[in-house]
Design a protein around this motif. Structure first.
Motif, PDB file in Angstrom:
ATOM      1  N   GLY A  38     -25.866 -69.537 -62.412  1.00 15.26           N
ATOM      2  CA  GLY A  38     -26.238 -70.454 -61.343  1.00 15.26           C
ATOM      3  C   GLY A  38     -26.666 -69.778 -60.057  1.00 15.26           C
ATOM      4  N   ASN A  39     -26.934 -70.611 -59.069  1.00 15.63           N
ATOM      5  CA  ASN A  39     -27.311 -70.119 -57.749  1.00 15.63           C
ATOM      6  C   ASN A  39     -26.064 -69.682 -56.993  1.00 15.63           C
ATOM      7  N   HIS A  40     -26.281 -68.918 -55.933  1.00 19.77           N
ATOM      8  CA  HIS A  40     -25.139 -68.373 -55.191  1.00 19.77           C
ATOM      9  C   HIS A  40     -25.430 -68.485 -53.704  1.00 19.77           C
ATOM     10  N   VAL A  41     -24.805 -69.467 -53.056  1.00 16.88           N
ATOM     11  CA  VAL A  41     -25.085 -69.694 -51.640  1.00 16.88           C
ATOM     12  C   VAL A  41     -23.930 -69.336 -50.718  1.00 16.88           C
ATOM     13  N   THR A  42     -22.716 -69.233 -51.276  1.00 13.23           N
ATOM     14  CA  THR A  42     -21.586 -68.861 -50.426  1.00 13.23           C
ATOM     15  C   THR A  42     -20.459 -68.280 -51.266  1.00 13.23           C
ATOM     16  N   PHE A  43     -19.514 -67.659 -50.589  1.00 12.82           N
ATOM     17  CA  PHE A  43     -18.426 -66.935 -51.245  1.00 12.82           C
ATOM     18  C   PHE A  43     -17.610 -67.813 -52.188  1.00 12.82           C
ATOM     19  N   ILE A  44     -17.420 -69.083 -51.824  1.00  8.99           N
ATOM     20  CA  ILE A  44     -16.505 -69.932 -52.594  1.00  8.99           C
ATOM     21  C   ILE A  44     -17.151 -70.604 -53.810  1.00  8.99           C
ATOM     22  N   ASP A  45     -18.391 -70.270 -54.128  1.00 11.16           N
ATOM     23  CA  ASP A  45     -19.029 -70.846 -55.315  1.00 11.16           C
ATOM     24  C   ASP A  45     -18.192 -70.611 -56.571  1.00 11.16           C
ATOM     25  N   SER A  46     -17.699 -69.395 -56.721  1.00 14.36           N
ATOM     26  CA  SER A  46     -16.930 -69.052 -57.923  1.00 14.36           C
ATOM     27  C   SER A  46     -15.632 -69.853 -57.995  1.00 14.36           C
ATOM     28  N   LEU A  47     -15.010 -70.077 -56.849  1.00 15.92           N
ATOM     29  CA  LEU A  47     -13.776 -70.854 -56.843  1.00 15.92           C
ATOM     30  C   LEU A  47     -14.041 -72.290 -57.283  1.00 15.92           C
ATOM     31  N   PHE A  48     -15.077 -72.894 -56.747  1.00 23.07           N
ATOM     32  CA  PHE A  48     -15.425 -74.254 -57.161  1.00 23.07           C
ATOM     33  C   PHE A  48     -15.759 -74.302 -58.648  1.00 23.07           C
ATOM     34  N   LEU A  49     -16.492 -73.308 -59.137  1.00 26.01           N
ATOM     35  CA  LEU A  49     -16.880 -73.291 -60.544  1.00 26.01           C
ATOM     36  C   LEU A  49     -15.654 -73.232 -61.455  1.00 26.01           C
ATOM     37  N   TRP A  78      -3.507 -60.954 -56.451  1.00 27.55           N
ATOM     38  CA  TRP A  78      -2.961 -61.929 -57.406  1.00 27.55           C
ATOM     39  C   TRP A  78      -3.837 -63.164 -57.476  1.00 27.55           C
ATOM     40  N   PHE A  79      -4.274 -63.643 -56.323  1.00 27.29           N
ATOM     41  CA  PHE A  79      -5.079 -64.865 -56.291  1.00 27.29           C
ATOM     42  C   PHE A  79      -6.394 -64.685 -57.039  1.00 27.29           C
ATOM     43  N   PHE A  80      -7.132 -63.623 -56.727  1.00 28.67           N
ATOM     44  CA  PHE A  80      -8.457 -63.436 -57.328  1.00 28.67           C
ATOM     45  C   PHE A  80      -8.374 -63.173 -58.828  1.00 28.67           C
ATOM     46  N   THR A  81      -7.443 -62.343 -59.243  1.00 32.39           N
ATOM     47  CA  THR A  81      -7.343 -62.063 -60.677  1.00 32.39           C
ATOM     48  C   THR A  81      -6.829 -63.277 -61.440  1.00 32.39           C
ATOM     49  N   THR A  82      -5.929 -64.043 -60.842  1.00 37.46           N
ATOM     50  CA  THR A  82      -5.430 -65.253 -61.500  1.00 37.46           C
ATOM     51  C   THR A  82      -6.541 -66.291 -61.609  1.00 37.46           C
ATOM     52  N   ALA A  83      -7.436 -66.320 -60.613  1.00 34.32           N
ATOM     53  CA  ALA A  83      -8.545 -67.278 -60.625  1.00 34.32           C
ATOM     54  C   ALA A  83      -9.624 -66.912 -61.629  1.00 34.32           C
ATOM     55  N   ILE A 115     -21.991 -66.084 -63.956  1.00 34.55           N
ATOM     56  CA  ILE A 115     -22.828 -65.031 -63.386  1.00 34.55           C
ATOM     57  C   ILE A 115     -23.869 -65.644 -62.451  1.00 34.55           C
ATOM     58  N   TYR A 116     -24.204 -64.877 -61.424  1.00 36.92           N
ATOM     59  CA  TYR A 116     -25.242 -65.287 -60.486  1.00 36.92           C
ATOM     60  C   TYR A 116     -26.424 -64.330 -60.655  1.00 36.92           C
ATOM     61  N   PRO A 117     -27.472 -64.756 -61.337  1.00 32.73           N
ATOM     62  CA  PRO A 117     -28.598 -63.859 -61.620  1.00 32.73           C
ATOM     63  C   PRO A 117     -29.251 -63.253 -60.383  1.00 32.73           C
ATOM     64  N   GLU A 118     -29.138 -63.906 -59.227  1.00 29.52           N
ATOM     65  CA  GLU A 118     -29.722 -63.341 -58.007  1.00 29.52           C
ATOM     66  C   GLU A 118     -29.056 -62.027 -57.617  1.00 29.52           C
ATOM     67  N   GLY A 119     -27.826 -61.814 -58.084  1.00 27.68           N
ATOM     68  CA  GLY A 119     -27.129 -60.562 -57.821  1.00 27.68           C
ATOM     69  C   GLY A 119     -26.330 -60.532 -56.540  1.00 27.68           C
ATOM     70  N   THR A 120     -26.601 -61.442 -55.624  1.00 28.88           N
ATOM     71  CA  THR A 120     -25.877 -61.531 -54.362  1.00 28.88           C
ATOM     72  C   THR A 120     -26.107 -62.915 -53.774  1.00 28.88           C
ATOM     73  N   ARG A 121     -25.404 -63.237 -52.696  1.00 29.03           N
ATOM     74  CA  ARG A 121     -25.583 -64.537 -52.077  1.00 29.03           C
ATOM     75  C   ARG A 121     -26.955 -64.640 -51.422  1.00 29.03           C
ATOM     76  N   SER A 122     -27.509 -65.835 -51.459  1.00 33.85           N
ATOM     77  CA  SER A 122     -28.799 -66.069 -50.803  1.00 33.85           C
ATOM     78  C   SER A 122     -28.634 -65.882 -49.297  1.00 33.85           C
ATOM     79  N   PRO A 123     -29.538 -65.148 -48.662  1.00 32.88           N
ATOM     80  CA  PRO A 123     -29.417 -64.934 -47.216  1.00 32.88           C
ATOM     81  C   PRO A 123     -29.836 -66.130 -46.374  1.00 32.88           C
ATOM     82  N   ASP A 124     -30.547 -67.095 -46.981  1.00 26.41           N
ATOM     83  CA  ASP A 124     -31.072 -68.200 -46.180  1.00 26.41           C
ATOM     84  C   ASP A 124     -31.066 -69.546 -46.903  1.00 26.41           C
TER      85      ASP A 124
END
Length: 222
Positions: A38-49, A78-83, A115-124
């Motif tokens: 998917g797309n990647h616009v902010t840090f918490i995308d993975s948490l929501f997913l 602990w939080f990140f690995t558990t998530a 996975i986020y095919p863009e490789g990093t968060r979108s800058p804009d």
């Protein structure tokens, strides 16, 4: 067990605060390997997913998130690995290979891999050109690719930093993409680009973002 409890608790909080709208979740296979791209616009995308999808989802994250010292560092690890985050040193010379091999292992074990095919968060907020690692994973493992789009998470966490804001969030999942017709061609750069562009085309359609035919890292540097 800790992952189940964490997901139940955070999932409840997410539903109460953000009331996310989920579309097409039934398109995700209930078992077996699957790539969620998917797309990647902010840090918490993975948490929501990970909270939206019923089955466990694993994803790659920077190892710096689990290297903190003291109580805060241990809690974050602990939080990140558990998530579901798998820490990988992506800044080293072999970071891309390590991430690719980690994804392959997750899929070969029959799990869902985000996975986020863009490789990093979108800058804009726009959608940028996808990197071909997604195609290599799909062709090496034979796993179907389910494209998805996160909409509104950039309003929840503007700029990817600071305290979350209350804002509506929508997560859309597209039809699974089968690339078995390219079996054995995971080293053909033209095939890899064609597969990647097909995935990104679906992500663009689902998200409604403007597409930029440039890598996000280059745009960020500029």
């Amino acid at each position: 067990m800790s992952r189940i409890l964490l997901k139940a608790f955070l999932g409840f909080v997410m539903r109460v605060l953000f009331r996310p709208k989920v579309e097409g979740a039934e398109r995700i296979p209930g078992s077996g390997p699957v790539i969620l791209a998917g797309n990647h616009v902010t840090f918490i995308d993975s948490l929501f997913l990970t909270l939206i999808v019923k089955r466990p989802v694993f994803f790659i994250g920077k190892d710096e998130y689990v290297k903190g010292k003291g109580l805060k560092g241990r809690l974050m690890a602990w939080f990140f690995t558990t998530a579901g985050m798998i820490p990988v040193d992506r800044d080293g010379g072999h970071g891309g290979v390590a991430a690719l091999m980690t994804g392959r292992r997750v899929l070969e074990e029959g799990h869902a891999f985000g996975i986020y095919p863009e490789g990093t968060r979108s800058p804009d907020g726009r959608l940028y050109r996808g990197r071909t690692g997604i195609a290599r994973l799909a062709l090496m493992t034979g796993a179907p690719v389910v494209p998805f789009a996160m909409i509104g998470t950039d309003k929840v966490q503007p700029g990817g930093k600071g305290r979350p804001h209350l804002a509506p969030v929508t997560c859309r999942f597209g039809e699974p993409l089968d690339f078995s017709r390219y079996e054995g061609m995971d080293r053909d750069r033209y095939v890899l680009r064609a597969v990647t562009d097909e995935v990104m085309s679906d992500v663009m359609r689902l998200s409604g973002q403007e597409y930029v035919d440039m890598y996000a890292t280059k745009a960020r540097a500029a």
